[in-house]
Motif scaffolding. Structure first.
Motif, mmCIF file in Angstrom:
data_model
loop_
_atom_site.group_PDB
_atom_site.id
_atom_site.type_symbol
_atom_site.label_atom_id
_atom_site.label_comp_id
_atom_site.label_asym_id
_atom_site.label_seq_id
_atom_site.Cartn_x
_atom_site.Cartn_y
_atom_site.Cartn_z
ATOM 1 N N PHE A 202 15.369 -6.654 30.434
ATOM 2 C CA PHE A 202 16.187 -7.765 30.902
ATOM 3 C C PHE A 202 15.673 -8.315 32.230
ATOM 4 C CE2 PHE A 202 19.017 -5.171 28.255
ATOM 5 C CZ PHE A 202 19.425 -6.127 27.335
ATOM 6 N N SER A 203 15.156 -7.425 33.057
ATOM 7 C CA SER A 203 14.614 -7.823 34.355
ATOM 8 C C SER A 203 13.679 -6.715 34.822
ATOM 9 C CB SER A 203 15.744 -8.032 35.368
ATOM 10 O OG SER A 203 16.398 -6.800 35.653
ATOM 11 N N ASN A 204 13.155 -6.864 36.043
ATOM 12 C CA ASN A 204 12.306 -5.821 36.603
ATOM 13 C C ASN A 204 13.088 -4.542 36.866
ATOM 14 O OD1 ASN A 204 10.171 -7.593 36.573
ATOM 15 N ND2 ASN A 204 10.450 -8.231 38.706
ATOM 16 N N LYS A 205 14.410 -4.659 36.860
ATOM 17 C CA LYS A 205 15.245 -3.511 37.211
ATOM 18 C C LYS A 205 15.898 -2.845 36.005
ATOM 19 C CE LYS A 205 16.516 -5.102 41.862
ATOM 20 N NZ LYS A 205 17.647 -5.399 42.779
ATOM 21 N N THR A 206 16.072 -3.574 34.917
ATOM 22 C CA THR A 206 16.899 -3.069 33.819
ATOM 23 C C THR A 206 16.196 -3.238 32.479
ATOM 24 O OG1 THR A 206 18.882 -3.722 35.046
ATOM 25 C CG2 THR A 206 19.159 -3.184 32.723
ATOM 26 N N SER A 207 16.237 -2.183 31.672
ATOM 27 C CA SER A 207 15.718 -2.245 30.302
ATOM 28 C C SER A 207 16.622 -1.442 29.385
ATOM 29 C CB SER A 207 14.284 -1.698 30.231
ATOM 30 O OG SER A 207 14.262 -0.305 30.494
ATOM 31 N N LEU A 208 16.641 -1.830 28.115
ATOM 32 C CA LEU A 208 17.463 -1.163 27.112
ATOM 33 C C LEU A 208 16.632 -0.943 25.860
ATOM 34 C CD1 LEU A 208 20.235 -0.134 26.053
ATOM 35 C CD2 LEU A 208 20.663 -2.486 25.271
ATOM 36 N N ARG A 209 16.634 0.300 25.375
ATOM 37 C CA ARG A 209 15.951 0.638 24.117
ATOM 38 C C ARG A 209 16.988 1.057 23.092
ATOM 39 N NH1 ARG A 209 14.976 5.442 22.145
ATOM 40 N NH2 ARG A 209 15.179 6.479 24.171
ATOM 41 N N ILE A 210 16.860 0.533 21.864
ATOM 42 C CA ILE A 210 17.746 0.894 20.759
ATOM 43 C C ILE A 210 16.889 1.230 19.546
ATOM 44 C CG2 ILE A 210 19.523 0.095 19.162
ATOM 45 C CD1 ILE A 210 20.607 -1.681 21.340
ATOM 46 N N ASN A 211 17.171 2.377 18.931
ATOM 47 C CA ASN A 211 16.513 2.798 17.692
ATOM 48 C C ASN A 211 17.592 3.116 16.665
ATOM 49 O OD1 ASN A 211 14.954 4.266 20.176
ATOM 50 N ND2 ASN A 211 13.519 3.280 18.790
ATOM 51 N N ALA A 212 17.527 2.449 15.528
ATOM 52 C CA ALA A 212 18.482 2.693 14.450
ATOM 53 C C ALA A 212 17.712 3.006 13.172
ATOM 54 C CB ALA A 212 19.389 1.479 14.245
ATOM 55 N N ASN A 213 18.026 4.146 12.540
ATOM 56 C CA ASN A 213 17.342 4.574 11.320
ATOM 57 C C ASN A 213 18.349 4.853 10.219
ATOM 58 O OD1 ASN A 213 14.810 4.577 12.642
ATOM 59 N ND2 ASN A 213 15.162 6.642 13.403
ATOM 60 N N TYR A 214 17.952 4.524 9.010
ATOM 61 C CA TYR A 214 18.789 4.783 7.834
ATOM 62 C C TYR A 214 17.899 5.312 6.722
ATOM 63 C CZ TYR A 214 21.678 4.017 3.692
ATOM 64 O OH TYR A 214 22.371 4.193 2.522
ATOM 65 N N LEU A 215 18.354 6.400 6.087
ATOM 66 C CA LEU A 215 17.602 6.989 4.975
ATOM 67 C C LEU A 215 18.570 7.397 3.882
ATOM 68 C CD1 LEU A 215 14.948 8.382 3.781
ATOM 69 C CD2 LEU A 215 15.829 10.467 4.819
ATOM 70 N N THR A 216 18.208 7.070 2.669
ATOM 71 C CA THR A 216 18.905 7.609 1.506
ATOM 72 C C THR A 216 17.859 7.960 0.456
ATOM 73 O OG1 THR A 216 20.609 7.203 -0.171
ATOM 74 C CG2 THR A 216 19.254 5.340 0.478
ATOM 75 N N ASP A 217 18.098 9.045 -0.263
ATOM 76 C CA ASP A 217 17.109 9.506 -1.239
ATOM 77 C C ASP A 217 17.826 10.165 -2.408
ATOM 78 O OD1 ASP A 217 14.670 10.029 -2.410
ATOM 79 O OD2 ASP A 217 13.797 10.967 -0.641
ATOM 80 N N ASN A 218 17.122 10.234 -3.518
ATOM 81 C CA ASN A 218 17.606 10.930 -4.707
ATOM 82 C C ASN A 218 16.462 11.801 -5.189
ATOM 83 O OD1 ASN A 218 18.776 11.803 -7.073
ATOM 84 N ND2 ASN A 218 19.357 9.769 -7.786
ATOM 85 N N LEU A 219 16.483 13.061 -4.778
ATOM 86 C CA LEU A 219 15.383 13.975 -5.038
ATOM 87 C C LEU A 219 15.675 14.832 -6.265
ATOM 88 C CD1 LEU A 219 14.942 15.130 -1.360
ATOM 89 C CD2 LEU A 219 13.229 13.847 -2.637
#
Length: 878
Positions: A339-356
């Motif tokens: 957002f600026s030299n002072k502030t940052s935001l990281r977001i990680n979103a993961n989704y998994l579905t399987d039929n083994l």
């Protein structure tokens, strides 16, 4: 209680001093802007070094993406030297004298001249340059590529010093890589396999291996670490938006649909991925096929509790993509916004579905017991994973950072299976929910060039309810057996830390309070073991007041690292009708000594003592059933587990000659350890664990070497490990057995780098395992595998043929299997469209047999495999 009050008062005083630290110093600062002297463009991420007249580094910082920097003038010096450092430009020096006024800010700007030869060492071997400066090793990927790389992980496997495990975790010079960065930004955090297994290597300009990596920039130069980060430098002009869409269709209804996009700008980095396939391709960090541990959970083990029903029956020698069948959907969204030299935001979103769909048959013969057991597991496994990671970094002032980091992980697992225990057929239904919440807050204030203060708070909760229902479908009168269990683990930790740099080293002091609460409740309706309880109700609390001290001292070629954790532990355990209380002061010291023999080699010796508490899953005394024939219980008596460990090693890391060598010896002795008492019958197996004084021991000897041989244009990598375990157990309530297991592993990899169109890779793995029990015959078996691949590259066409040979028992020669795979790839002249024809399991192996032995049994395991398929894919590049 008085102790806790005293600790809180001490922490309050340290916080008060920290909040008022700005008033304790009359500070002088240096700021400026750095530009290219030809283009006048601002240069980002230039290193700024503050030195004295004796060329000793006093302070260090890095300018931001706008080419500006701010750094404190060392208070104890009247004259300093300011030096710039970046790979792409020549270094520049300027002297500065302090003026006799308070809180002065000096303006020092730089105009740098571009160069390509600023590095101290340049290595050119068979057109494979490696550049080294200080703690950073720079690889230029174009000199290692052969045109067959599909992702960054394929490229990393070809770089000297880098090794990649089955779960995707990376090591460099034997040290664990904790971060994979994109242009110095931490986009993926712990789950970096999302990037390494899916980003196109063609957009990578350079790969930097950064040793002594410090994720908190304020602590650089104040605190030493053993962490390594890999920084992927992206090509300029080609990385604003890039990605691809891959559509694959094949015979027998096989498909692969995959799309990813990478977006890069000055303020925002983003990577999105969507993968849908039924060819056993797992591009996620999550594993539900074998017992290979998920990379995503490595740093969370001490905060998580147990899920008995999620354990896998499959310990496989062959790659997981051959085993069973899947229907996998994985999506990942990753964004970092500055957002600026002072502030940052990281977001990680993961989704998994399987039929083994997994099928496993085991036939176990028990040594010295006239008993043979056959089990068949026909499983339908449906995992669903939802994960959200976030990290907020804010710099209210140049000398302070607030880091707020959290994770929410909700995973459900449904397993429906038919299992056969000898001649009885069971239907099993397993369900579990795993909710993990973790929150960390860290505030760092750099008091001056040589010291910093931190305040850290950590909070986590893990809840796993799990349920098992099964019944014998061959017996009409047989009712179902139900097992419910619930594990809960809550952790809380708050600490204050002071870190300081000395002339010949550094040290840190940490004072804190840690509280942990574990709960286990379970009940079942087992009727065959009347002398055991069917219920468990366990509460385990551990409250700690701790003081940690770390000290690093350097003198000439010697380096000494002393670490000590001193804590007051208050333990309370309630187990059904019994209770245990234990209050004790515990000391866990560690001392490591390094001696640098040459510029590239050193020897080290480490000695440490570790006292730990028993795990919650060893504290209950009632029965817990985890399968149609498998039952667990414990005879619990409280004792701490004390281990002594000694390590000796010798290392050579000579990248100038592309040579690495590492030899080591480890010895560990455990006084109190777990004694497994096994009761094995035709229909059931009961495992009872006791914590007793056993004096078990472990020895490990290893040699690893990697060398590039110029005259044959090849890299040879040799690893050998000998492991010896001395341990005890009992079988069917007989006397305690003294056992010894020995495992010898030999691995030889050869990789050619010819200038022509044809190259080869070959990997040989030999392992010998033996088990001996006092008074009984020794059990011995050996496994062998050979993986051979040939690669042909001609302009826009390339071809890969892989042959994998496995033999799980060299004595009988009845368990050998060969797999053949082939890939044809063609790229259009505009490089925007790529065609691929893939042939997997050409010999159409439908099952794989593997022989394993222990000190009391020999098991032949048969896995059903994914049958042969052909897949035609078209890849469109953005």
């Amino acid at each position: 209680m008085n102790t806790i009050k005293t600790t809180l008062k001490a922490i309050f005083i340290m916080v008060f001093l920290f909040l008022n630290s700005d008033n304790l110093f009359s500070q002088h600062f240096i700021s400026g802007i750095i530009i290219d002297n030809q283009s006048n463009e601002k240069l980002p991420f230039v290193n700024i070094l503050i030195k004295n007249n004796e060329n000793t580094i006093l302070s260090y910082t890095t300018c931001n993406e706008n080419g500006t920097y701010l750094i404190e003038f060392p208070s104890e010096y009247d004259e300093i030297i300011i030096e710039t450092s970046i790979l792409s430009h020549k270094s520049s020096l300027k002297k500065l004298q302090k003026e006799k006024i308070s809180k002065k800010t000096y303006i020092v700007n730089f105009e740098l001249e571009e160069t390509i030869s600023t590095l101290e060492e340049v290595i050119v071997k068979s057109k494979k340059p490696i550049l080294i400066k200080n703690d950073t090793t720079v690889f230029r990927p174009n000199n290692f590529k052969d045109g067959t790389e599909r992702d960054v992980e394929d490229l990393l496997r070809k770089l000297p010093g880098i090794n990649i495990a089955k779960n995707g975790s990376i090591t460099f010079k034997g040290k664990r890589v904790t971060r994979v960065l994109l242009d110095n930004d931490n986009l993926f955090d712990d789950n970096y396999t999302i990037g390494t297994r899916n980003i196109d290597p063609e957009i990578i300009e350079e790969i930097e291996a950064i040793e002594d990596y410090q994720k908190n920039p304020l602590l650089k130069g104040i605190k030493n670490t053993e962490d390594v980060a890999l920084n992927l430098t992206l090509k300029k002009g080609k990385t604003d938006v890039s990605g691809d869409i891959n559509i694959g269709l094949g015979v027998e209804n096989k498909y692969r649909l995959m799309s990813n996009i990478l977006s890069i700008s000055k303020k925002i980095k983003g990577f999105g991925l969507l993968n849908y396939n039924n060819i056993n391709q797992n591009v996620s960090p999550y594993n539900f096929v074998s017992n290979n541990f998920d990379l995503s959970k490595i740093n969370e083990l001490r905060f998580r509790t147990n899920n008995y029903l999620a354990s896998n029956n499959f310990n496989i020698l062959i790659p997981e993509e051959y085993v069973g069948s899947n229907n996998n959907l994985f999506g990942s969204f990753n964004v970092l916004n500055k957002f600026s030299n002072k502030t940052s935001l990281r977001i990680n979103a993961n989704y998994l579905t399987d039929n083994l769909e997994l099928n496993n048959t085991t036939k176990t013969n028990f040594n010295n017991i006239d008993l043979s057991i056959t089990n068949i597991y026909d499983q339908n496994k449906k995992p669903k994973v939802n994960v959200l990671d976030y990290e907020l970094i804010h710099r209210p002032k140049q000398n302070s950072i607030l880091n707020v980091k959290g994770k929410i992980d909700y995973t459900t697992l449904d397993i429906n299976s038919f299992s056969t225990n000898n001649n009885s057929v069971f239907r099993e239904i397993k369900k579990s929910e795993d909710l993990f919440i973790n929150q960390n807050i860290e505030y760092t204030n750099k008091l001056n060039n040589n010291s910093a203060f931190q305040l850290v708070g950590k909070l986590s909760k893990n809840t796993i309810p799990q349920e098992l229902d099964f019944n014998n479908i061959d017996v009409t009168s047989s009712g179902s057996i139900n097992q419910d269990a619930k594990f809960i683990k809550n952790s809380f930790n708050i600490s204050s830390k002071y870190l300081s740099k000395l002339k010949n080293g550094n040290y840190s002091l940490s004072l804190g309070i840690k509280s942990e609460k574990n709960l286990l409740t379970s009940n079942n309706d087992i009727v065959n073991f009347n002398h055991f309880s069917n219920n468990n109700d366990v509460t385990f609390r551990d409250n700690n007041l701790y003081f940690d001290f770390n000290y690093l001292f350097k003198i000439n070629k010697w380096r000494f690292v002393f670490e000590n954790s001193l804590f007051y532990s208050d333990v309370k355990i309630n187990n059904n009708s019994s209770s245990t209380k234990n209050k004790k002061i515990i000391n866990n010291p560690s001392l490591t000594t390094y001696l640098g023999l040459t510029k590239h080699s050193n020897i080290y010796i480490n000695y440490n003592i570790n006292n730990r508490l028993p795990e919650l899953d060893k504290m209950y005394s009632g029965l817990i059933q985890i399968g149609n024939r498998s039952i667990l219980s414990n005879t619990f008596e409280f004792n701490r587990i004390r281990s002594e460990n000694v390590s000796i090693g010798y290392k050579i890391n000579d990248f100038y000659n592309l040579f690495q060598f590492n030899s080591y010896f480890n010895y560990a002795k455990v006084n109190y350890d777990y004694l497994n008492t096994l009761f094995i019958e035709e229909d059931t197996s009961l495992n009872i664990t006791n914590l007793e004084k056993l004096d078990n021991s472990n020895y490990r000897l290893g040699i690893e070497t990697e060398k590039y041989i110029n005259f044959i244009k090849s890299t040879i990598d040799l690893k050998s490990t000998l492991t010896i375990n001395n341990y005890k157990n009992t079988l069917n309530n007989n006397d305690i057995r003294d056992n010894k297991s020995q495992s010898l592993l030999l691995k030889l990899d050869i990789r050619t780098g010819f200038n022509n169109k044809l190259n080869f890779e070959n990997s040989i793995v030999f392992q010998n395992n033996s088990f001996s029990t006092e008074g009984l015959n020794q059990v011995n078996f050996s496994t062998f595998q050979n993986n051979f691949s040939t690669k042909f590259v001609n302009d826009r066409f390339n071809f890969i043929m892989e042959a994998k040979y496995f033999d799980s028992n060299l004595k009988t020669r009845n368990n050998s299997f060969t797999f053949l795979d082939a890939i044809f790839n063609y790229v259009q002249k505009n490089e925007k469209i790529e065609y691929e024809l893939r042939f997997n399991n050409l010999l159409n192996r439908k099952f794989f047999e593997e022989l394993n032995s222990t000190d009391y049994s020999t098991t032949l395991s048969t896995q059903t495999l994914l049958e042969r398929y052909f897949l035609l894919s078209i890849r469109f590049k953005i």
